[in-house]
Design a protein around this motif. Sequence first.
Motif, PDB file in Angstrom:
ATOM      1  N   MET A  67       0.779  -1.169  -0.034  1.00 22.25           N
ATOM      2  CA  MET A  67       0.031  -0.012   0.024  1.00 22.25           C
ATOM      3  C   MET A  67       0.887   1.328  -0.049  1.00 22.25           C
ATOM      4  O   MET A  67       1.509   1.713   0.863  1.00 22.25           O
ATOM      5  N   ASP A  68       1.068   1.967  -1.292  1.00 24.22           N
ATOM      6  CA  ASP A  68       1.877   3.003  -1.314  1.00 24.22           C
ATOM      7  C   ASP A  68       1.252   4.270  -0.975  1.00 24.22           C
ATOM      8  O   ASP A  68       0.627   5.014  -1.526  1.00 24.22           O
ATOM      9  N   TRP A  69       1.646   4.699   0.422  1.00 30.79           N
ATOM     10  CA  TRP A  69       1.248   5.876   0.871  1.00 30.79           C
ATOM     11  C   TRP A  69       1.866   6.937   0.862  1.00 30.79           C
ATOM     12  O   TRP A  69       1.660   8.163   1.097  1.00 30.79           O
ATOM     13  N   GLN A  70       3.126   6.948  -0.067  1.00 30.86           N
ATOM     14  CA  GLN A  70       3.915   7.876  -0.370  1.00 30.86           C
ATOM     15  C   GLN A  70       3.658   8.839  -1.397  1.00 30.86           C
ATOM     16  O   GLN A  70       3.205   8.241  -2.334  1.00 30.86           O
ATOM     17  N   LYS A  71       4.073  10.091  -1.436  1.00 27.21           N
ATOM     18  CA  LYS A  71       3.943  10.829  -2.694  1.00 27.21           C
ATOM     19  C   LYS A  71       5.089  10.769  -3.488  1.00 27.21           C
ATOM     20  O   LYS A  71       6.131  10.371  -3.070  1.00 27.21           O
ATOM     21  N   GLY A  72       4.824  11.202  -4.678  1.00 23.58           N
ATOM     22  CA  GLY A  72       5.896  11.334  -5.699  1.00 23.58           C
ATOM     23  C   GLY A  72       6.008   9.858  -6.627  1.00 23.58           C
ATOM     24  O   GLY A  72       4.940   9.184  -6.961  1.00 23.58           O
ATOM     25  N   ASN A  73       7.259   9.539  -6.994  1.00 23.82           N
ATOM     26  CA  ASN A  73       7.083   8.431  -8.029  1.00 23.82           C
ATOM     27  C   ASN A  73       7.564   7.132  -7.384  1.00 23.82           C
ATOM     28  O   ASN A  73       8.243   6.234  -8.091  1.00 23.82           O
ATOM     29  N   TRP A  74       7.460   6.897  -6.213  1.00 24.84           N
ATOM     30  CA  TRP A  74       8.021   5.831  -5.676  1.00 24.84           C
ATOM     31  C   TRP A  74       7.353   4.534  -6.023  1.00 24.84           C
ATOM     32  O   TRP A  74       8.065   3.459  -6.058  1.00 24.84           O
ATOM     33  N   ASP A  75       6.158   4.585  -6.606  1.00 24.82           N
ATOM     34  CA  ASP A  75       5.475   3.366  -7.296  1.00 24.82           C
ATOM     35  C   ASP A  75       6.360   2.949  -8.700  1.00 24.82           C
ATOM     36  O   ASP A  75       6.649   1.585  -8.795  1.00 24.82           O
ATOM     37  N   ARG A  76       7.158   3.812  -9.127  1.00 22.16           N
ATOM     38  CA  ARG A  76       7.784   3.410 -10.181  1.00 22.16           C
ATOM     39  C   ARG A  76       9.251   2.806  -9.570  1.00 22.16           C
ATOM     40  O   ARG A  76       9.572   2.020 -10.234  1.00 22.16           O
TER      41      ARG A  76
END
Length: 626
Positions: free
Chosen positions: A542-551
């Motif tokens: 669950m990617d709660w961080q802002k920005g391009n962390w999913d990449r």
Amino acid sequence: MKLSRGAHVRLSSSAFHILLLVAGAAFLLTDAFHGNVWFDESYSVGIANHSFADIWYYSSGDVHPVLIYWALHVLNLVFGQNITIYRLFTVAGAIAMAVLGYTHVRRDHGWATGVLFSFFALFTPYISLMAVEIRMYSWATFTVMLCFIYAIRIIGTQLATPPARIAEAARGLKCWAGTPRRWWITCFASSLACAYLHYFGAMSAFMINVVLLFALGARAWRHRKSGPNPLPEQAVCAGAPLRVLIIGCVAQVALYLPWIVTAVTSQMGVVGGTYWAKIVFPTTYIELATYAFLTSPLSFAARGSYGVVPQVLVQGIGYAAAVVLAFLIAWAARWAAWRIGLHRAARKQQIAAAKAQRTDGAASASAGTAAKLDEGVASYPAASATAAAYPVKHLRLKRFYAWLVSDPIAPVAAALVVYFGVFAISWTASMVMNSMILYYRYLFVAIGPLLFAIAAVLSHVRTKPLVAGVVAVTLAASVVNQALLVRDDYDSANNVPVQQFRETVDRVADQNGGQSPLVVSTDIGYMGVTSVMCPDIPQTYMDWQKGNWDRAYMAYSPTLVSKMSWEIIFDNFHGTFICLGQAQNNSLPRDISDLSQKDGFNLVEYHTYYRPYERTWMTIAVMTKS
């Protein structure tokens, strides 16, 4: 380092230096054969499984350039995913920097500086920790030091009287602007490698190039101020090194430009808005000042986390270090007082000579007015010539400049400018971006020049017990630190959280008729480890961080997928799932606690396991959603 005749022969020999390198390499390798990884290492392991193009794309969402990941991918193509091979490769970077003490520092600056540099490069406690980490740091420190060495060599060849060792090393080599072209190329190539390994490597390379630009610019300016040159070809030569440097810098920027564009478009928002490092007063400042010697294992030991014996050892080392530091400060104060006395005496002589010259116009007053700045440093200019060309108020600045550019002082000054210049740049960037990017593990990238400065200064200390005390305290701290690392890293408890995770997944799968359960977490630190250690188990972050962390976290694909909210993850889901969490104590992780309080969610069971490698508690929870 002035030693007795017998000791001098032994310590100054090449055989002793090689023995030191072998012993230091074996020392670092004692902690290189465990199979554990923590989150940062798991990222390196995960991304190495992908193609060069994918590594470039995924890494654009991370906060580091791609060169180390490409290198690991090459190893992956040959050996497959092999943590031991990866770790040995990173240890090789640390050993390579120590070897520079033998192959370059020893030749350029004397055997004492070379031996001491190799010693500190192998036995500084924090290096022991970073040398075995599957990251870019060990190779980044090597390339920074290599770039610095060749920058100093280039500067040396451009002096009016090059240092004898530099001149000897350059003899017979094909040159560009009076400097061997292979030295230029090595300096530029290692500078570019610094930048592609780590952003603090880029800052270090920038500072080294600034030092080089200043030195070559000052040389060209002196030639220009000296007036018409009877040999026109010499006037042309004065600006030639600057032209070579500028061309080299332009080439570096052009080759780094693709990644600069990537960084600006993909990463700056990540670092500026969501970066994890924060300023904590006074902890942050203490860490930045002491990280190289006061590692986390030594800090924990001093607090009693490892028992009474390690605590007593570390505290004893701390007291010994305080005593040695006090003596070093006293020595420095005594040396400074001596230096001030020399300068005052020389100034009085020069002023007296200038007055005598103005009174009777005698040129002979200059005889005997030159005073040496230090052993091995060139004499002051004769008072007659100096007084005629410069007002008295300029003499002090001229003497300081002569001292600063002297053979033993200039390399130390340049090394300190590089290290603290990186500190200043990163500190300024932190203030501008309102995010603390000045973290001590990143500043570590520039530690090579700092260790060189320490080694060079100690090599000129004539008080043998003082030098021996520095070496003994460093070695004692390093040995205790390494013993604690080995104890933690080879502990069988490190494997328990991963083993229990797999067993829990298998058990829940059996209850679900063989279907693999949903595995979720908001803790990428835990999921990164399980993704590379258990690549056959699908997991959802669950990617709660802002920005391009999913990449960036696509590096863990196809094992790990990222979703932006719990609602997306649990949409139309009913049944049993597994939630992972991590905490700094034996408490229930927040994500598990938060989920268990949501409507329709139920915490069936959970188990927490301590993992010494990370000094954290990892929790595996079985939950249901109705």
